[in-house]
Design an enzyme around this catalytic site. Structure first.
Site, mmCIF file in Angstrom:
data_model
loop_
_atom_site.group_PDB
_atom_site.id
_atom_site.type_symbol
_atom_site.label_atom_id
_atom_site.label_comp_id
_atom_site.label_asym_id
_atom_site.label_seq_id
_atom_site.Cartn_x
_atom_site.Cartn_y
_atom_site.Cartn_z
ATOM 1 C CD GLN A 284 1.220 -8.935 -1.845
ATOM 2 O OE1 GLN A 284 1.995 -9.623 -2.469
ATOM 3 N NE2 GLN A 284 -0.053 -8.812 -2.197
ATOM 4 C CE LYS B 208 3.170 -2.411 -4.425
ATOM 5 N NZ LYS B 208 2.851 -2.169 -3.040
ATOM 6 N N GLY C 15 -4.167 -4.863 -3.705
ATOM 7 C CA GLY C 15 -5.205 -3.906 -4.068
ATOM 8 C C GLY C 15 -4.512 -2.653 -4.561
ATOM 9 C CG HIS C 16 -1.870 -2.541 -7.245
ATOM 10 N ND1 HIS C 16 -1.119 -3.208 -8.163
ATOM 11 C CD2 HIS C 16 -1.372 -2.879 -6.042
ATOM 12 C CE1 HIS C 16 -0.185 -3.915 -7.533
ATOM 13 N NE2 HIS C 16 -0.319 -3.736 -6.242
ATOM 14 C CB THR C 17 -6.220 2.702 -5.106
ATOM 15 O OG1 THR C 17 -6.563 1.731 -4.115
ATOM 16 C CG2 THR C 17 -7.386 3.652 -5.312
ATOM 17 C CG ASP D 227 -1.790 -1.219 1.276
ATOM 18 O OD1 ASP D 227 -2.309 -1.626 0.230
ATOM 19 O OD2 ASP D 227 -1.913 -1.807 2.370
HETATM 20 P P1 IMP Z 1 -1.922 -12.708 2.818
HETATM 21 O O1 IMP Z 1 -1.036 -12.179 1.745
HETATM 22 O O2 IMP Z 1 -3.378 -12.549 2.529
HETATM 23 O O3 IMP Z 1 -1.577 -14.113 3.209
HETATM 24 O O4 IMP Z 1 -1.658 -11.823 4.132
HETATM 25 C C1 IMP Z 1 -0.410 -11.839 4.820
HETATM 26 C C2 IMP Z 1 -0.034 -10.459 5.326
HETATM 27 O O5 IMP Z 1 0.251 -9.618 4.216
HETATM 28 C C3 IMP Z 1 -1.159 -9.745 6.103
HETATM 29 O O6 IMP Z 1 -0.563 -8.930 7.081
HETATM 30 C C4 IMP Z 1 -1.814 -8.885 5.038
HETATM 31 O O7 IMP Z 1 -2.477 -7.771 5.572
HETATM 32 C C5 IMP Z 1 -0.595 -8.470 4.226
HETATM 33 N N1 IMP Z 1 -0.908 -8.140 2.831
HETATM 34 C C6 IMP Z 1 -1.141 -8.988 1.820
HETATM 35 N N2 IMP Z 1 -1.354 -8.328 0.673
HETATM 36 C C7 IMP Z 1 -1.237 -7.026 0.953
HETATM 37 C C8 IMP Z 1 -1.320 -5.835 0.165
HETATM 38 O O8 IMP Z 1 -1.512 -5.836 -1.053
HETATM 39 N N3 IMP Z 1 -1.147 -4.667 0.841
HETATM 40 C C9 IMP Z 1 -0.884 -4.610 2.164
HETATM 41 N N4 IMP Z 1 -0.774 -5.697 2.936
HETATM 42 C C10 IMP Z 1 -0.951 -6.897 2.341
HETATM 43 MG MG MG Z 2 -2.816 -2.151 -1.645
#
Ligand code: IMP
Ligand code: MG
Length: 405
Positions: free
Chosen positions: A220, A16, A40-42, A13
């Site tokens: 991420q 990017k 989630g890319h806004t 977040d």
């Molecule tokens: P998972 O990727 O759903 O297994 O989550 C593992 C950890 O990564 C958690 O703390 C999520 O909140 C974090 N996470 C996964 N994808 C994102 C993202 O796109 N943005 C921010 N945090 C993420």
């Molecule tokens: Mg995001």
């Protein structure tokens, strides 16, 4: 020609989407190499918001082709919804415009059930519950379902084996199973949805990368990397630049500039350490101003000051050549700005405005001096600053670098 990689230097977040969007405009291909619908890319275009999850950020340009690499995982139900939203925004992603590597793994209902089961226990990670960890688990366990499997005769057997194997574990925990029929329904949906997009050529970018501009888009952030992040509070894929080579058929020798994106403050969703967290009014104010709620899950993000010690680590781990610092506008007018460096929290005068004057050709003195401090301490040059939510709200600090040198 060498090609840039955009990645997050924090916990995801970082914003990017904006820099990828600006590079996408100049490119022919945008390539994803890790993650799935957890991302989630806004993107804000002319005041309209579009959130993408699995598809690369080149979707808004009709001349850009998008590639989902083998290192990604793909949820067909979520992708269907996403493609419908993109098509409503006027940019249909037909056939050639979206290529999906036949080696990417599918997230099926059983993976989502497994994620929820694991998260309801006492040692939860705070995942997005999108089935990401379990999809990578079954991949490693070599009983996952790949996109290419959808069109092979053995697909029924493969799905049945996956369900039998993992339902045995679900039963052992007295949780409700994910039936073969539920999973099969999604497989059928995937067969219909993905057929026109499947890419089976094992080396497409060997030639493409010689002459066509590409951007590799990370999901991420470095601090959530499975191996080098804050394990176990990490995502289940690698987020470092090396993952761009491992998760795509992109030649290693063609990977070039690493553009690391960081926010002027920090956020984290889910559990895990957060040394500079602001669990108080200051944090709430910044969360509200910055709209810090998950683009995928809607969860309020944890908010804190910039941790330069972690930024330095991320710069070194990723061998980052350029930093883009986003959301400078969110802190405008704050009484002070703080940042953790070498173990202690330092205070800086905050900027009252982003720009020096109405000509918008230079940043204000306070912001400039803060940026100089951060880049010196972090170890890579800050080349650009995010100044607002729209695609146009961006300031190149100095000459715009040629990222395809
Ligand atoms: P998972 O990727 O759903 O297994 O989550 C593992 C950890 O990564 C958690 O703390 C999520 O909140 C974090 N996470 C996964 N994808 C994102 C993202 O796109 N943005 C921010 N945090 C993420
Ligand atoms: Mg995001």
């Amino acid at each position: 020609m060498k090609h840039p990689i955009v990645l997050g230097l924090q916990y995801g977040d970082e914003g990017k989407g904006k820099i990828t969007d600006s590079l996408a405009k100049q490119s022919e291909w945008v390539i994803r190499f890790n993650g799935g619908s957890n991302a989630g890319h806004t993107l804000w275009v002319n005041g309209k918001k579009l959130v993408t999850h699995s598809v690369p950020s080149g979707v808004l340009y009709s001349h850009v082709k998008n590639y989902i690499g083998a290192g990604c995982v793909l949820d067909p139900v979520s992708l269907k919804k996403e493609l419908a939203e993109i098509s409503q925004s006027g940019s249909a992603l037909k056939g050639e415009r979206l290529r999906i590597d036949s080696r990417a793994h599918l997230t099926l209902p059983i993976h989502i059930v497994l994620d929820a089961a694991r998260e309801s226990g006492s040692k939860s990670i705070g995942t997005t519950r999108k089935g990401i960890g379990p999809t990578y688990t079954t991949k490693m366990d070599r009983c996952g379902i790949r996109v290419g499997d959808l069109f092979e005769s053995g697909i029924q057997d493969k799905v049945r084996f996956l369900c039998d194997t993992y339902n045995a574990m679900i039963r052992a925990q007295d949780l409700s199973e994910s039936s073969f029929e539920d999973n099969w329904k999604v497989v059928e949906l995937a067969q219909e949805l993905l057929r026109e997009h499947v890419a089976s050529d094992p080396t497409p970018f060997y030639d493409i990368a010689k002459t066509h501009k590409c951007v590799l888009e990370g999901a991420q952030g470095v601090l959530l990397d499975l191996d080098h992040g804050t394990y176990p509070y990490v995502t289940s894929s690698n987020t470092l630049p090396s993952a761009a080579a491992a998760g795509t058929p992109f030649p290693l020798s063609r990977l070039g500039a690493v553009i690391g994106v960081a926010k002027v403050y920090m956020t984290r969703v889910g559990s895990g350490p957060f040394e500079t967290e602001l669990d108080n009014e200051d944090g709430e104010r910044i969360r509200a101003k910055g709209g810090e709620f998950g683009a995928t899950t809607g969860r309020p993000r944890r908010v804190g000051w910039l941790n330069i010690d972690e930024l330095r680590l991320a710069v070194r781990l990723s061998d980052c050549t350029h930093i883009v610092l986003t959301k400078a506008d969110i802190l405008t007018g704050e009484p002070v700005v703080k940042a953790l460096n070498k173990g202690s929290l330092k205070e800086f005068p905050c900027w009252k405005s982003i720009y020096k004057d109405d000509s918008r050709t230079a940043l204000s003195a306070e912001l400039e001096s803060y940026l100089s401090y951060v880049e010196t301490e972090a170890g890579a040059k800050i080349v650009g600053v995010g100044t607002g939510s729209d695609r146009a709200d961006f300031f190149w600090r100095g000459e715009t670098p040629d990222f395809w040198a």
